[in-house]
Write an enzyme that holds these catalytic residues in place. Sequence first.
Site, PDB file in Angstrom:
ATOM      1  N   GLY A   1      29.985  47.141  42.572  1.00 26.67           N
ATOM      2  CA  GLY A   1      28.629  47.667  42.420  1.00 26.67           C
ATOM      3  C   GLY A   1      28.015  48.060  43.756  1.00 26.67           C
ATOM      4  O   GLY A   1      27.212  48.994  43.834  1.00 26.67           O
ATOM      5  N   ASN A   2      28.398  47.351  44.798  1.00 25.52           N
ATOM      6  CA  ASN A   2      27.826  47.657  46.110  1.00 25.52           C
ATOM      7  C   ASN A   2      28.269  49.010  46.643  1.00 25.52           C
ATOM      8  O   ASN A   2      27.651  49.550  47.554  1.00 25.52           O
ATOM      9  CB  ASN A   2      28.197  46.573  47.121  1.00 25.52           C
ATOM     10  CG  ASN A   2      27.443  45.301  46.823  1.00 25.52           C
ATOM     11  OD1 ASN A   2      26.237  45.328  46.629  1.00 25.52           O
ATOM     12  ND2 ASN A   2      28.152  44.192  46.752  1.00 25.52           N
TER      13      ASN A   2
ATOM     14  N   LYS B   1      26.656  34.806  31.549  1.00 21.86           N
ATOM     15  CA  LYS B   1      26.602  35.859  32.579  1.00 21.86           C
ATOM     16  C   LYS B   1      25.158  36.309  32.793  1.00 21.86           C
ATOM     17  O   LYS B   1      24.509  36.821  31.883  1.00 21.86           O
ATOM     18  CB  LYS B   1      27.449  37.042  32.116  1.00 21.86           C
ATOM     19  CG  LYS B   1      27.367  38.235  33.028  1.00 21.86           C
ATOM     20  CD  LYS B   1      28.732  38.679  33.461  1.00 21.86           C
ATOM     21  CE  LYS B   1      28.610  39.842  34.424  1.00 21.86           C
ATOM     22  NZ  LYS B   1      29.531  39.710  35.539  1.00 21.86           N
TER      23      LYS B   1
ATOM     24  N   LYS C   1      33.957  43.438  34.989  1.00 20.19           N
ATOM     25  CA  LYS C   1      34.621  44.708  35.297  1.00 20.19           C
ATOM     26  C   LYS C   1      35.965  44.504  36.015  1.00 20.19           C
ATOM     27  O   LYS C   1      36.889  45.306  35.866  1.00 20.19           O
ATOM     28  CB  LYS C   1      33.715  45.621  36.124  1.00 20.19           C
ATOM     29  CG  LYS C   1      33.570  45.234  37.595  1.00 20.19           C
ATOM     30  CD  LYS C   1      34.124  46.293  38.514  1.00 20.19           C
ATOM     31  CE  LYS C   1      34.191  45.938  39.978  1.00 20.19           C
ATOM     32  NZ  LYS C   1      33.689  44.746  40.552  1.00 20.19           N
TER      33      LYS C   1
ATOM     34  N   LYS D   1      37.347  38.400  40.803  1.00 19.30           N
ATOM     35  CA  LYS D   1      38.299  39.311  41.446  1.00 19.30           C
ATOM     36  C   LYS D   1      39.650  38.619  41.630  1.00 19.30           C
ATOM     37  O   LYS D   1      40.710  39.196  41.391  1.00 19.30           O
ATOM     38  CB  LYS D   1      37.773  39.785  42.803  1.00 19.30           C
ATOM     39  CG  LYS D   1      36.510  40.611  42.688  1.00 19.30           C
ATOM     40  CD  LYS D   1      36.057  41.105  44.038  1.00 19.30           C
ATOM     41  CE  LYS D   1      34.578  41.428  44.000  1.00 19.30           C
ATOM     42  NZ  LYS D   1      34.140  42.247  42.880  1.00 19.30           N
TER      43      LYS D   1
HETATM   44  P1  ADP Z   1      31.237  43.603  43.689  1.00 13.60           P
HETATM   45  O1  ADP Z   1      29.935  44.304  43.535  1.00 13.60           O
HETATM   46  O2  ADP Z   1      32.205  44.367  44.539  1.00 13.60           O
HETATM   47  O3  ADP Z   1      31.831  43.117  42.392  1.00 13.60           O
HETATM   48  P2  ADP Z   1      30.510  40.844  44.320  1.00 13.60           P
HETATM   49  O4  ADP Z   1      29.205  40.630  45.011  1.00 13.60           O
HETATM   50  O5  ADP Z   1      30.610  40.503  42.888  1.00 13.60           O
HETATM   51  O6  ADP Z   1      30.919  42.354  44.632  1.00 13.60           O
HETATM   52  O7  ADP Z   1      31.668  40.035  45.098  1.00 13.60           O
HETATM   53  C1  ADP Z   1      31.854  40.210  46.492  1.00 13.60           C
HETATM   54  C2  ADP Z   1      31.154  39.079  47.235  1.00 13.60           C
HETATM   55  O8  ADP Z   1      31.861  37.843  47.010  1.00 13.60           O
HETATM   56  C3  ADP Z   1      31.126  39.184  48.720  1.00 13.60           C
HETATM   57  O9  ADP Z   1      30.055  39.997  49.183  1.00 13.60           O
HETATM   58  C4  ADP Z   1      30.996  37.730  49.178  1.00 13.60           C
HETATM   59  O10 ADP Z   1      29.663  37.457  49.525  1.00 13.60           O
HETATM   60  C5  ADP Z   1      31.336  36.906  47.943  1.00 13.60           C
HETATM   61  N1  ADP Z   1      32.313  35.832  48.108  1.00 13.60           N
HETATM   62  C6  ADP Z   1      32.206  34.615  47.507  1.00 13.60           C
HETATM   63  N2  ADP Z   1      33.233  33.832  47.817  1.00 13.60           N
HETATM   64  C7  ADP Z   1      34.036  34.550  48.654  1.00 13.60           C
HETATM   65  C8  ADP Z   1      35.266  34.263  49.302  1.00 13.60           C
HETATM   66  N3  ADP Z   1      35.879  33.086  49.163  1.00 13.60           N
HETATM   67  N4  ADP Z   1      35.818  35.237  50.074  1.00 13.60           N
HETATM   68  C9  ADP Z   1      35.206  36.426  50.218  1.00 13.60           C
HETATM   69  N5  ADP Z   1      34.016  36.750  49.634  1.00 13.60           N
HETATM   70  C10 ADP Z   1      33.431  35.821  48.853  1.00 13.60           C
HETATM   71 MG    MG Z   2      31.015  41.553  41.071  1.00 14.14          MG
END
Ligand code: ADP
Ligand code: MG
Length: 331
Positions: free
Chosen positions: A26-27, A145, A229, A291
Amino acid sequence: MAARTRRSGGSGGSLGSERVVVALGGNAIVPAGRTGTADEQTASIAAAMAGLAGVIAGGVRQVVLTHGNGPQVGNLLLKNELARDVVPPVPLDWCVAQTQATIGFTLANALGDELAGHGAPRTVVPLVSRVLVAADDPAFSAPTKPVGPRITDEAEVERRRRTGQTFAATAAGWRRTVPSPTPLASLELEVIRDLLDGGAVVVANGGGGVPTVRGDDGRLRGVEAVIDKDLAGALLATELGADRFVILTDVRGVAVGYGTPEERWLGEVPVAELRALAASGAFGVGSMGPKVEAACRFVEAGGDSAVIASLDEVGPALEGRVGTRVVGDRP
Ligand code: ADP
Ligand code: MG
């Protein structure tokens, strides 16, 4: 998870014969701290597609894009509430479909233009795509969620609870919670295959896909839920027998001890090792956790490798040269 038909092998090196599924966070579309006007979203997408187009033009044979939609669905839900006395609110599955359409056509415009600019024109097809979930998925009786904006007015929460919505308390107020069921099958799979074989780049399963169940009468209908997603992307990558599944986000990969002085970024990691780290709670619930889960599912189902990397490094990420690369367990 769906049965997998392997198409070709290969880990790293040439991308020329590969089928790749790329999930955009999303970012990539609404950077943190931005309001997400249409112009801002279009500009962020254009920037992301400029990087991706360079790699695709370099010769990746088949590409499927999927994308998040959290901020966009949040905005639609807010509009629902603000306008409810004027225009009937629409259900969540409608909101997901609407965001697939708007994000999809914007991705298609941007990527199509960039590919043409590289002298490698391809048709980019955004699909409104449905993902099947089980009507009796346990998630439906435990909505976890969080979606939409934070709400601080307790009376508002009470009023909406009476309409059947559920809420969870957070540090900064209440948030609506919805079920997040397991994705079982991509309903547009056959047409996605045909489009790929015809040379198109396909945008599918955006926002996790429109959540769809088959009722007792055998008919399909949308349901109020949000499919993760990253999991929907992993499912599609498996169903397509993709060589690689790439998750692009706003950090460089997966870290152990994320945000602590002991922070350590993972490079190549066998799936069993990553599973063990996940079980120890190393990854953020609702952010990096899904992820990692998605990457593990793809590799466990026979995928060659899954990469979690930064959108800023899309080229090297698709080649498996940066980020965290999840691979099968070597004997
Ligand atoms: P997206 O919009 O790409 O789905 P998310 O915000 O859901 O992004 O997931 C990415 C975020 O996960 C990163 O910005 C980071 O802050 C967070 N995060 C949490 N735990 C971890 C980790 N162990 N390693 C890396 N990032 C992490
Ligand atoms: Mg996400």
